[in-house]
Design a protein around this motif. Structure first.
Motif, PDB file in Angstrom:
ATOM      1  N   SER A 102       0.855  -1.183   0.000  1.00  0.00           N
ATOM      2  CA  SER A 102       0.000   0.000   0.000  1.00  0.00           C
ATOM      3  C   SER A 102       0.895   1.238   0.000  1.00  0.00           C
TER       4      SER A 102
ATOM      5  N   PRO B 169      -4.615   2.067  -0.741  1.00  0.00           N
ATOM      6  CA  PRO B 169      -4.532   0.735  -0.130  1.00  0.00           C
ATOM      7  C   PRO B 169      -4.517  -0.356  -1.188  1.00  0.00           C
TER       8      PRO B 169
ATOM      9  N   ILE C 115      -4.468   1.438   8.038  1.00  0.00           N
ATOM     10  CA  ILE C 115      -3.098   1.539   7.541  1.00  0.00           C
ATOM     11  C   ILE C 115      -2.220   2.048   8.676  1.00  0.00           C
TER      12      ILE C 115
END
Length: 226
Positions: A105, A120, A207
């Motif tokens: 990502s 992502p 993330i």
């Protein structure tokens, strides 16, 4: 007495010369013309070399991009490996985040335009938000760092925090060139900082980003009601 010769159209004619005679002036004139024309000739040569690139750029070349690696243990003690490309010329910091499945990502900090773009690996969209003061503070260490190429963050010294982003409904998004290059053929959605999704909303993905300032941030996204 100085005897010299000058040439006429039909024959050589002897002429009597003195130190201030016309012949003496003619003798010195080419030297004077040479020194007068020399700077102009040099100037023309310099301009020609500059146009052809032989003199190199007039401004000092910009520094090349720097690659920095950041490793930090996650909550389970496993190392998180992240590579960061620092482009000081364009005020860009680009994170490449490797998943356990070896999928990458990308998070782009476009500092000049004050934007963060998340790309992502397991989504077909990009997510955009405005940079806040904490974001500027976190990437400042990377922009200022000139030599260190690897940061290893210790687990007991690293601050961890979770932030939520609500994904807004489809809106007109004006993208910078760097965001366009990152999100080719992907729709881009604006997001905004939020307190949390609540029990009725599902968090779609998170993330994790670690900064050299010993701060690791888990950014989690969920979709707001239409």
């Amino acid at each position: 007495m100085l005897r010299c010769w000058k040439c006429s159209d039909d024959h050589l004619e002897e002429a009597r010369c003195s130190g201030d005679s016309d012949a003496s002036s003619q003798f010195h004139f080419p030297h004077k013309a040479f020194w007068v024309s020399l700077p102009a000739s040099l100037l023309l040569v310099i301009i020609a070399l500059g146009l052809t690139g032989h003199l190199g750029p007039l401004e000092p070349p910009s520094q090349s991009s720097q690659i920095v690696r950041i490793t930090a243990p996650d909550l389970d003690g496993l190392l998180i490996n992240q590579s960061v490309v620092v482009d000081r010329q364009n005020d860009l910091v680009t994170y490449s985040l490797m998943s356990p499945e070896n999928k990458t990502s990308t998070v782009l900090f476009d500092i000049k335009h004050g934007l963060i773009c998340y790309k992502p690996v397991d989504q077909d969209s990009c997510f955009l938000e405005q940079m806040g003061q904490s974001d500027y503070d976190n990437v400042h260490a990377l922009l200022q760092e000139q030599q260190q190429s690897h940061f290893h963050l210790c687990g007991n010294e690293t601050q961890r925090q979770t932030e939520f982003r609500g994904v807004l409904a489809a809106t007109q998004v004006e993208l910078s060139t760097h965001v366009q290059d990152l999100c080719r053929d992907r729709p881009v959605h604006w997001t905004k900082r939020a307190e949390g999704p609540g029990k009725q909303r599902l968090v779609y993905f998170c993330i994790d980003i670690c900064f050299p300032s010993n701060v690791c941030v888990s950014v989690c996204f969920y979709y707001l009601p239409e």
